[in-house]
Design an enzyme around this catalytic site. Structure first.
Site, PDB file in Angstrom:
ATOM      1  N   TYR A 178      74.343  12.618  30.772  1.00  0.00           N
ATOM      2  CA  TYR A 178      73.370  12.595  31.867  1.00  0.00           C
ATOM      3  C   TYR A 178      72.359  13.738  31.844  1.00  0.00           C
ATOM      4  O   TYR A 178      71.450  13.767  32.666  1.00  0.00           O
ATOM      5  CB  TYR A 178      74.105  12.590  33.211  1.00  0.00           C
ATOM      6  CG  TYR A 178      74.999  11.388  33.364  1.00  0.00           C
ATOM      7  CD1 TYR A 178      74.457  10.122  33.557  1.00  0.00           C
ATOM      8  CD2 TYR A 178      76.380  11.508  33.289  1.00  0.00           C
ATOM      9  CE1 TYR A 178      75.269   9.005  33.685  1.00  0.00           C
ATOM     10  CE2 TYR A 178      77.205  10.391  33.420  1.00  0.00           C
ATOM     11  CZ  TYR A 178      76.639   9.152  33.615  1.00  0.00           C
ATOM     12  OH  TYR A 178      77.446   8.043  33.732  1.00  0.00           O
TER      13      TYR A 178
ATOM     14  N   HIS B   3      68.100   4.196  35.044  1.00  0.00           N
ATOM     15  CA  HIS B   3      69.378   4.773  34.620  1.00  0.00           C
ATOM     16  C   HIS B   3      69.083   5.893  33.638  1.00  0.00           C
ATOM     17  O   HIS B   3      68.234   5.738  32.751  1.00  0.00           O
ATOM     18  CB  HIS B   3      70.269   3.725  33.957  1.00  0.00           C
ATOM     19  CG  HIS B   3      70.623   2.610  34.878  1.00  0.00           C
ATOM     20  ND1 HIS B   3      71.604   2.734  35.834  1.00  0.00           N
ATOM     21  CD2 HIS B   3      70.105   1.371  35.015  1.00  0.00           C
ATOM     22  CE1 HIS B   3      71.679   1.598  36.512  1.00  0.00           C
ATOM     23  NE2 HIS B   3      70.767   0.759  36.043  1.00  0.00           N
TER      24      HIS B   3
END
Length: 144
Positions: free
Chosen positions: A24, A99
């Site tokens: 991430y 995302h």
């Protein structure tokens, strides 16, 4: 006309910067929102933001918004939430799905989204920059 974009971030995104940075990234959610706020302000667009780990809070924010466009990273709710899908369809506000990671290069259960087929577009795999792409696209549509 005042243009407004609602930015929605789902569960566990409050942990950005320390949660699996190899997946991430190292930026915190506050860093991402600050960058987007500057981008929106430069374009004369208001940015409203909510992050919650509770599905009902995200749904309530969708119901209450007066934004003309939504950018949503539903996180884990991507794969589970018919309620979030129904809320977005219920208010009939165009939205982009974002995302951080490339969900299609990850576990098979992450490949399905309850939102993608109704989104204007889906941006994944570009890290935090994906939000910037989505906001640029939202601004372009709002100003058209």
């Amino acid at each position: 006309m005042n243009h407004k974009v609602l930015l929605i971030n789902g569960p566990n995104l409050n942990l950005l910067g320390r949660r699996e940075p190899s997946v991430y990234g190292h930026q915190t959610l506050a860093d991402i929102v600050a960058t987007l706020s500057e981008q929106a302000q430069a374009a004369g667009v208001e940015l409203e933001h909510i992050q919650s780990n509770a599905e009902f809070e995200l749904i309530n924010a969708i119901h209450a918004t007066d934004a003309q466009m939504i950018i949503i990273n539903p996180a884990a709710f991507t794969h589970t939430s018919v309620a979030l899908r129904d809320a977005l369809l219920g208010v009939d506000i165009p939205f982009f799905e974002v995302h951080l990671s490339n969900v299609h290069a990850r576990e098979p259960f992450r490949h399905h989204s309850y939102l993608s087929d109704k989104a204007i577009g889906v941006i994944c795999g570009f890290g935090a920059q994906g939000y910037e792409f989505a906001l640029a696209a939202a601004i372009k549509r709002l100003k058209a």
